[in-house]
Design an enzyme around this catalytic site. Structure first.
Site, mmCIF file in Angstrom:
data_model
loop_
_atom_site.group_PDB
_atom_site.id
_atom_site.type_symbol
_atom_site.label_atom_id
_atom_site.label_comp_id
_atom_site.label_asym_id
_atom_site.label_seq_id
_atom_site.Cartn_x
_atom_site.Cartn_y
_atom_site.Cartn_z
ATOM 1 N N HIS A 176 2.108 16.562 -90.326
ATOM 2 C CA HIS A 176 3.469 16.023 -90.188
ATOM 3 C C HIS A 176 4.068 16.208 -88.795
ATOM 4 C CE1 HIS A 176 7.050 14.961 -92.995
ATOM 5 N NE2 HIS A 176 7.218 14.435 -91.808
ATOM 6 N N LYS B 85 1.852 13.805 -96.229
ATOM 7 C CA LYS B 85 1.815 14.612 -95.006
ATOM 8 C C LYS B 85 1.823 16.105 -95.314
ATOM 9 C CE LYS B 85 4.671 10.923 -93.164
ATOM 10 N NZ LYS B 85 5.619 10.620 -94.250
ATOM 11 N N ASP C 197 4.840 5.511 -98.517
ATOM 12 C CA ASP C 197 4.746 6.643 -97.598
ATOM 13 C C ASP C 197 5.485 7.852 -98.177
ATOM 14 O OD1 ASP C 197 4.110 7.440 -94.604
ATOM 15 O OD2 ASP C 197 6.100 8.228 -95.113
ATOM 16 N N TYR D 43 9.552 16.081 -98.297
ATOM 17 C CA TYR D 43 10.648 15.246 -98.814
ATOM 18 C C TYR D 43 11.095 15.739 -100.200
ATOM 19 C CZ TYR D 43 8.936 12.037 -95.156
ATOM 20 O OH TYR D 43 8.500 11.480 -93.978
ATOM 21 N N LEU E 97 6.924 1.283 -98.247
ATOM 22 C CA LEU E 97 8.196 1.882 -98.648
ATOM 23 C C LEU E 97 8.279 3.310 -98.138
ATOM 24 C CD1 LEU E 97 10.807 1.538 -100.500
ATOM 25 C CD2 LEU E 97 9.527 2.868 -102.204
#
Ligand code: A2P
Length: 315
Positions: free
Chosen positions: A110, A77, A43, A48, A17
């Protein structure tokens, strides 16, 4: 579903996901829905800005006891503002705290891009640090340390081109175990996949559905739609599947992991069920012909007039 294998024998479910662009208010429920419906791979990323909400889902689910921590593969990340030697492990520890975990299965650098500490998203040249100022190997060596300390089981990178991988690999014995990159029928990246396969680097496909929900500022006015591509729709009809399922299956069938984002219960379930379809030779050939090296996430947002991050994908 296919599994990706790692050198130490660990395996990761190919379909996970994605949580980029998942709203804080929706992501806790989305992650719980996913885990309760068979997903074993989630993930995440610090940038985010929803890891604390995802952490609530992990905490609730693992406390319930039906699903164990060790049965789920969790990736996160390192954001670009924590590339300096002393910043990597503290950033990882913050992610662990937010996600309410003792360890990650996989931690990725990242981007091959560094910002000054404290800069969330840069606006001017001075917000950046060049790769001469903070070489990728400086950041990488701290990630190796995090692995040695047991904070993460595997380490890798994201958005790395072949030259970036080569430049990192010449300086270390610890080859990245994963490269997470944009990958879909319009951007098939066969050369990168071949390079990664030769060097035992697993690959994860992000934006497999074209990330139609990303901010307008990141979109080109005339960008093509993957979900509305006539070839994808034709193949979907042939298999009685949805176009999204064909796109996900295509990635899984090629041997990469794939992390479709959804916060919608029906689509979360549907996306995992993509694994049940099988694309035949003709489908694969038709999809192969759609490649034209088109990026939805074109990296231009890291270019300022005077900084050193031009053409970060080296293509
Ligand atoms: P939603 O979250 O409402 O389901 P990507 O994974 O490439 O970033 O794409 C994510 C976008 O695709 C989101 O807008 C998501 O919306 C949508 N999406 C997710 N799964 C499907 C699907 N099976 N069919 C169509 N759209 C989907």
């Amino acid at each position: 579903m296919k599994q990706l294998k790692f050198k130490n024998g660990d395996t990761m479910d190919a379909i996970g996901l994605g949580t980029w662009k998942s709203d804080k208010g929706e992501v806790t429920k989305a992650v719980k829905t996913a885990l309760n419906n068979g997903y074993k791979h989630i993930d995440c990323a610090a940038v985010y800005e929803n890891e604390a909400e995802i952490g609530e889902a992990f905490n609730d689910i693992f406390k319930e006891g039906k699903i164990k921590r060790e049965d789920v593969w969790i990736t996160s990340k390192l954001w670009n503002n924590a590339h300096k030697k002393d910043d990597v492990i503290p950033a990882l520890k913050q992610t662990l705290k937010d996600l309410q975990l003792d360890y990650l299965d996989l931690y990725l650098m990242h981007w091959p891009v560094a910002f000054k500490p404290g800069v969330g998203f840069p606006e001017k040249d001075e917000d950046y640090l060049s790769l001469e100022e903070v070489p990728l190997i400086e950041t990488w060596n701290e990630m190796v340390k995090a692995k040695e300390e047991g904070l993460v089981k595997h380490i890798g990178v994201s958005n790395f081109s072949i030259p970036k991988l080569e430049s990192l690999m010449k300086d270390t014995d610890h080859t990245p175990e994963m490269n997470q990159v944009e990958l879909h029928p319009y951007l098939q990246q066969n050369k990168l996949l071949e390079f990664c396969s030769k060097n035992s680097i697993n690959v994860t496909a992000y934006s497999p559905l074209g990330s139609g929900d990303r901010p307008d500022a990141m979109k080109a006015a005339d960008e093509p739609s993957l979900l509305e591509n006539p070839t994808i729709i034709k193949i979907a009809k042939k298999h009685g599947a949805g176009p999204g399922q064909i796109l996900i299956k295509w990635s899984e069938q090629r041997g990469t992991a794939v992390i479709p984002k959804s916060t919608n219960e029906k689509r979360i379930k549907e996306n995992l069920m993509s694994a049940g379809y099988q694309l035949d030779e003709e489908d694969m050939q038709e999809i192969a012909a759609l490649d034209y090296h088109f990026r939805y996430v074109n990296g231009k947002f890291f270019e300022t007039e005077g900084n050193s991050y031009k053409n970060i994908y080296d293509d």
